[in-house]
Write an enzyme that holds these catalytic residues in place. Sequence first.
Site, mmCIF file in Angstrom:
data_model
loop_
_atom_site.group_PDB
_atom_site.id
_atom_site.type_symbol
_atom_site.label_atom_id
_atom_site.label_comp_id
_atom_site.label_asym_id
_atom_site.label_seq_id
_atom_site.Cartn_x
_atom_site.Cartn_y
_atom_site.Cartn_z
ATOM 1 N N ASP A 70 0.867 -1.171 0.000
ATOM 2 C CA ASP A 70 0.000 0.000 0.000
ATOM 3 C C ASP A 70 0.911 1.230 0.000
ATOM 4 O OD1 ASP A 70 -2.166 1.677 -0.029
ATOM 5 O OD2 ASP A 70 -3.146 0.840 1.725
HETATM 6 C C1 BGC Z 1 -5.092 3.266 0.299
HETATM 7 C C2 BGC Z 1 -5.259 2.245 -0.805
HETATM 8 C C3 BGC Z 1 -5.173 2.914 -2.144
HETATM 9 C C4 BGC Z 1 -3.849 3.633 -2.245
HETATM 10 C C5 BGC Z 1 -3.609 4.309 -3.570
HETATM 11 C C6 BGC Z 1 -3.882 4.128 0.087
HETATM 12 O O1 BGC Z 1 -3.883 5.206 0.970
HETATM 13 O O2 BGC Z 1 -5.019 2.607 1.533
HETATM 14 O O3 BGC Z 1 -6.462 1.561 -0.631
HETATM 15 O O4 BGC Z 1 -5.341 1.989 -3.167
HETATM 16 O O5 BGC Z 1 -3.799 4.615 -1.227
HETATM 17 O O6 BGC Z 1 -4.370 5.435 -3.735
#
Ligand code: BGC
Length: 749
Positions: free
Chosen positions: A282
Amino acid sequence: MRKNLSLLVLFIALIEFPTWSATAFEDEKTERKVEQLLQKMTLEEKLGQMNQLNPHRVISKDFVERIRRGEVGSLLNIVDTESINKLQKVAVEESRLGIPLLIARDVIHGFKTIFPIPLGQAASFKPELIKTAARVAATEATETGIRWTFAPMLDIARDARWGRIAESFGEDPYLVGVLGKAMVKGFQGDNLANTNSVAACVKHFIGYGAAEGGRDYNSTYIPTHLLKNVYLPPFHESIQAGAATLMTAFNDNDGIPCSGNSYLLKDVLRKEWNFKGMIVSDWTSVSEMIPHGFAANEKEAARIAANAGVEMEMVSETYITHLKELIMEGVVKEEVVDEAVRNILRLKFRLGLFKNPYTDLPSKTCFYASSHLEIAREIAAESAILLKNSNEILPLSRKLEIAVIGPMAHAPHDQMGTWVFDGEQEHTVTPLDALKGEFSDVSFRFEPTLICSRDTNKINFQKAIKAVSKSDVAVLFLGEESILSGEAHALSNINLMGVQSELLKTIKEKTGKPVVLVIMAGRPLTIERDLPYADAVLYNFHPGTMGGPAIWDLLFGKTNPSGNLPVTFVKETGQIPMYYNHTNTGRPAPDKVGSINEIPLGQKQSSLGNTSFYLDSGNQPLFPFGFGLSYTDFEYSELEISDDRMKAGDTIRVSIKVKNKGRMSGAETVQLYIGDKTASITRPVKELKGFKKIYLNPGEKTNVSFAITLKELSFYRHDSTWGAEPGIFNVWIGPDSEQGLRKQFSLYL
Ligand code: BGC
Ligand code: BGC
């Protein structure tokens, strides 16, 4: 003869391998290409593939140079096709090996056409429709060059304080599993290589929804049996269905941050489940192992994540900075990098990016296409849950004069819900818009009264009272702004915000008129205190672009409400976590428990019996999982079981008659629950194991049946194996997790 022989061999081969299709052949070809390319790559180029970056609004020369040098494998959050093509050209035509970039975006519940938030989609209990919506989202997103989405989120969410419950399919592993699979299939289409397919990414692995206290990013403490029986199964389902990628979670579970958990990524995901896709971290979850206190610095974070099996690093760039040195030091093996790059290249080949790296400038005709809006309207209607309808006040006659009150009646941005980057509020049709347009024959008075859901100014209450007094019925649109749920938007109090509850109460008390409460929110709110002042309640998780007309379709009875709760609605925040599939405890509360007011003054130790409940809010939720009313009545009768004894290999059939007793046709979600009475670990009192949404005309009666095999009875046992255990099982079929007819059967093994 020789020719005949080879024909014979071919013939046998065809018989032997009926599934030895072009796909297997293609796969083999792809593997060869991956290996050939890998052989040519320098270590730096390999690390570049593992690097995912978020370009800033102005794409700097330096950034372009990095792509030219092969330092970037994937980009996220770039949606302008011209820029995408420009950067792609640098990667494909100017970098040494010409490896295309993979363009990613959070397409969570629609790209331009916005569907209900995932929690709302879950309330539809309609996997086919969810698949269709995801297909639409993929069609629109790929127009711009996006080929990878970070969805579906498969986190089990049992805590409505957690803002990301909005993005989830709710609390139940079976439901999340079925719906997640449908969404993956919708995004990926029949073949990833189709230019309108996006690779799905199941996230967040694992347990992110169990954040302690519902506070986002918080630590989780999920022990092994719970992990295996509740949190992991939806991921397994989607992976079996072909999900191309998986994202690790932010949280540390039992002390181990998920981007550093090799047991989960290697032993479970790769070995046990044979996952062949790619694993991405993530956003900065690799470098976040430093504040977690799991890595001392970025170099250590890179080592831990790479060795745990994280293959592409989102944003934090510890891999590209440190992996080379770590390999030289021998603490990360080059094979680890090779394997990661194989998985990344394979995905790019499967997506056809080497063949078609560029995207035609979007014709944009598919954005908000009328067929897409129709689907958005249908799924919004299927997702609304009728929680109350006293005296059949709903459906409303179109002849009534309606007072339209409240901040959510015309909140084009908020109605779309969280995680909307690309959908534009100008396209949202709010309830007010719909009244002015398609429903213009309806006479109404509009008084928003409050600026937004958080507004505490009561200055306009008098106007609202006046409008309602002059009308036949009040329809109050209350709820939450979209920004109050979603990532990093946890709440400790989930009552209606601001003075919304007061507005409702005042209107009811001051006017005495029938009141219909329509809620649009990102989570289940604690609305017990509001129920007495509403004659009817229609609950919508932020319903998206077409929420307005879908809601009037329901209120006027053009469509009959058929949504069911994918999460338990609690009475008070203090009841959280409360979910239907809990264990029984040694002292389960009886059906009816005493209340705090019954405790005599000066009572000594024991008063209401020593069982498991809250003195002030009992042991029942406000509304149970699976609940949802309709304008018609469905009657369940004649539950039958094909056998009350089952052996391994047997299939038992349970069936029930469902009749539409009312005057309107409508849909009903018939739900199957099973409870294992005694086992080597304590088991949930009941678990959803099947559902069928059926449509019945007035007076129509049908038979609904489900098959039960060992699979439905299996779980991760005390001895760390999967399987069923002999004994007695309860089986229910009914309209929700509380009501239903019950039978028993015994399993002999
Ligand atoms: C979130 C993810 C997301 C990623 C990209 C993160 O802060 O937890 O779910 O896909 O950002 O935007
Ligand atoms: C309590 C024990 C107590 C026992 C005898 C039980 O209900 O849980 O703590 O010792 O009663 O009074």
